[in-house]
Design an enzyme around this catalytic site. Sequence first.
Site, PDB file in Angstrom:
ATOM      1  N   HIS A 113      35.734  26.815  33.222  1.00 25.76           N
ATOM      2  CA  HIS A 113      35.859  28.951  33.252  1.00 25.76           C
ATOM      3  C   HIS A 113      36.683  29.117  32.651  1.00 25.76           C
ATOM      4  O   HIS A 113      36.740  30.832  31.965  1.00 25.76           O
ATOM      5  CB  HIS A 113      36.026  28.706  34.526  1.00 25.76           C
ATOM      6  CG  HIS A 113      35.189  30.565  35.230  1.00 25.76           C
ATOM      7  ND1 HIS A 113      36.684  31.604  35.095  1.00 25.76           N
ATOM      8  CD2 HIS A 113      34.399  30.585  35.125  1.00 25.76           C
ATOM      9  CE1 HIS A 113      35.475  32.631  35.144  1.00 25.76           C
ATOM     10  NE2 HIS A 113      34.230  32.521  35.764  1.00 25.76           N
ATOM     11  N   LYS A 115      38.477  31.322  28.900  1.00 29.35           N
ATOM     12  CA  LYS A 115      37.878  31.447  27.824  1.00 29.35           C
ATOM     13  C   LYS A 115      38.425  31.467  26.318  1.00 29.35           C
ATOM     14  O   LYS A 115      39.459  32.465  26.474  1.00 29.35           O
ATOM     15  CB  LYS A 115      36.968  33.000  28.235  1.00 29.35           C
ATOM     16  CG  LYS A 115      35.764  32.586  29.283  1.00 29.35           C
ATOM     17  CD  LYS A 115      35.906  32.940  30.593  1.00 29.35           C
ATOM     18  CE  LYS A 115      35.191  32.811  30.720  1.00 29.35           C
ATOM     19  NZ  LYS A 115      35.021  32.893  32.402  1.00 29.35           N
ATOM     20  N   ASP A 120      42.522  28.482  13.444  1.00 36.47           N
ATOM     21  CA  ASP A 120      44.420  27.464  12.866  1.00 36.47           C
ATOM     22  C   ASP A 120      45.280  27.791  13.862  1.00 36.47           C
ATOM     23  O   ASP A 120      45.599  27.150  15.087  1.00 36.47           O
ATOM     24  CB  ASP A 120      44.695  28.524  11.842  1.00 36.47           C
ATOM     25  CG  ASP A 120      43.729  28.943  10.108  1.00 36.47           C
ATOM     26  OD1 ASP A 120      43.206  27.660  10.761  1.00 36.47           O
ATOM     27  OD2 ASP A 120      43.783  29.804   9.887  1.00 36.47           O
ATOM     28  N   HIS A 290      34.039  42.443  35.534  1.00 31.70           N
ATOM     29  CA  HIS A 290      33.467  41.017  35.702  1.00 31.70           C
ATOM     30  C   HIS A 290      35.598  40.523  35.129  1.00 31.70           C
ATOM     31  O   HIS A 290      35.356  39.064  35.041  1.00 31.70           O
ATOM     32  CB  HIS A 290      32.965  40.781  34.662  1.00 31.70           C
ATOM     33  CG  HIS A 290      32.839  38.989  34.323  1.00 31.70           C
ATOM     34  ND1 HIS A 290      33.242  38.074  33.353  1.00 31.70           N
ATOM     35  CD2 HIS A 290      32.009  37.994  34.599  1.00 31.70           C
ATOM     36  CE1 HIS A 290      33.334  36.893  33.466  1.00 31.70           C
ATOM     37  NE2 HIS A 290      31.736  36.811  34.501  1.00 31.70           N
ATOM     38  N   LYS A 292      39.760  40.188  35.104  1.00 34.38           N
ATOM     39  CA  LYS A 292      40.057  39.258  35.497  1.00 34.38           C
ATOM     40  C   LYS A 292      41.962  40.085  35.433  1.00 34.38           C
ATOM     41  O   LYS A 292      42.703  38.682  34.606  1.00 34.38           O
ATOM     42  CB  LYS A 292      40.222  37.776  35.588  1.00 34.38           C
ATOM     43  CG  LYS A 292      39.021  37.340  35.840  1.00 34.38           C
ATOM     44  CD  LYS A 292      38.418  37.338  35.100  1.00 34.38           C
ATOM     45  CE  LYS A 292      36.839  36.266  34.636  1.00 34.38           C
ATOM     46  NZ  LYS A 292      35.903  37.296  35.870  1.00 34.38           N
ATOM     47  N   ASP A 297      54.721  47.403  37.706  1.00 32.80           N
ATOM     48  CA  ASP A 297      55.751  47.934  37.187  1.00 32.80           C
ATOM     49  C   ASP A 297      55.825  48.476  36.118  1.00 32.80           C
ATOM     50  O   ASP A 297      54.541  48.864  35.568  1.00 32.80           O
ATOM     51  CB  ASP A 297      57.193  47.306  37.333  1.00 32.80           C
ATOM     52  CG  ASP A 297      57.795  47.780  38.506  1.00 32.80           C
ATOM     53  OD1 ASP A 297      56.532  47.982  39.524  1.00 32.80           O
ATOM     54  OD2 ASP A 297      58.481  46.662  39.373  1.00 32.80           O
TER      55      ASP A 297
END
Length: 413
Positions: A113, A115, A120, A290, A292, A297
Site C-alpha cells: 500500500h 506510495k 537518484d 483519502h 493520512k 503541537d
Amino acid sequence: MKCGWREGNQIQLLENGDQFYPAVFEAIAQAQQKIILETFILFEDEVGKKLHAALLKAAQRGVKAEVLLDGYGSPDLSDAFVGELTSAGVIFRYYDPRPRLLGLRTNIFRRMHRKIVVIDDRIAFVGGINYSAEHMSDYGPQAKQDYAVRVEGPVVADILQFEVENLPGQSPARRWWKRHHQAEENRHPGEAQALFVWRDNEEHRDDIERHYLKMLTQAKREVIIANAYFFPGYRLLHAMRKAARRGVSVKLIVQGEPDMPIVKVGARLLYNYLVKGGVQVYEYRRRPLHGKVALMDDHWATVGSSNLDPLSLSLNLEANLIIHDRTFNQTLRDNLQGIIVNDCKQVDESMLPKRTWWNLTKSVLAFHFLRHFPALVGWLPAHTPHLAQVPPPAQPEMETQDRVDPENSGVKP
C-alpha cells in the site's frame, strides 16, 4: 534496517494530484541515473498516461527506472501500456499478483500500500496519493482529498536504502556513517528533521502505530488527525481520550462522504466513545477523504500511506514520513483548519447513535470483529508474497535475405 532522525531536510506539502503529479513528473524529467516508483494504484487514464510518458522518456535517455505496483490495486493495465515501458528498459513488477477466481480478485490481504518515489539520491516523495484521475480536483464530486510530501535532504538516503534493500537483485552497501540520535524540536524553521518509518509483516509490524501512540502521549496543546479509514485498536483510541481528558485539544477528521459505505458505519461506531471522552470529531463533507496525516503541537507532523484501520496497522505494507519542523507543521495546520472551518460538520450529541440495546449490540460485535480481524486473517493459509517481474514483449523474428526456408532447403542462388 533501522532508520534514525536526519537533520537538514527541505520538505514541501503537496495537496491532491493538482500539486503532486506536476512535482513528480518534473522530478522524473530531471532524473539522471535512477527512478524507483511504488504505488498501490495506477490506472490507464489521463494521469496514468502522463506518468507512462514521463517514465518512457526517462528510460529512453538512459535512466534506470523501476516500478512496483500492487497486484490487487492495479490489476487491469493493458499489455501494450506495460510492454512499451519494459521494451524501453523499465523494470516493471507486481507485488503478489494472483489469478482471479470466478472473476473475483482473491489477493485482498497483506497488500503493498506504499506510495513512494525516489529520484537518484536527491529527491523523494512519500504520501497517500495514487496515480489516477480521481485525485484531481476537477474530477467531480468523487475527487479524493489527499496529501504527499516532496523531500530533499539526508532522509532521502534512508528512503533509497529502504527501497534498495526491499527490491530483488540488488546488493546494498552498508552505510556505517549513518547517525542515529534522538529528535529535538527544530530551532531553525525550514531545516526539518525527518524520520522514515514503515510497516511490514516482519520486524516492523507496529512501528507506525507506536509513533502515533508516542505522539498522543507527549502532546501538550493540540493534536489534529485526518484519516480516511479510521478504525484503530483500543490502545490508540484510549490514548486519544486520555490526551483530551488532560486538556489537549484533540481533533479527528474522518470521511463524511466515504467512497465505501462501511467506512462511515465503522467510524460512527466510535463516535460515542470519542466524543464523550472529549475528542472533537469532524466529518469531511466536501468529497471523499483519502488523506493520512496528523500533527501535534507546533513541531510534529506525519504524512504517509497508513490509514488507522486493521488493514494498514496489521496487514499492509505502509510507509510514513515523520517530520519535526515548525514551518511544515504550520502549513499542514493551516490546511487542516481550513478544511475544518469550510468543509466539515462537527459531530455533536444529535449525531451520536442512540444508546439502544440493538445499537449497543451492533457496536460491540462490529468493534470486536474489526479489532480481531487481522488475527482471523492470520489463520488463513500463509504464503510468501512474491514480486512478479513483467518481461519485455518478445521481438518478432526478423526476415533476412539469407534466411533459408526449411521446405525449400538449399543455398541462396
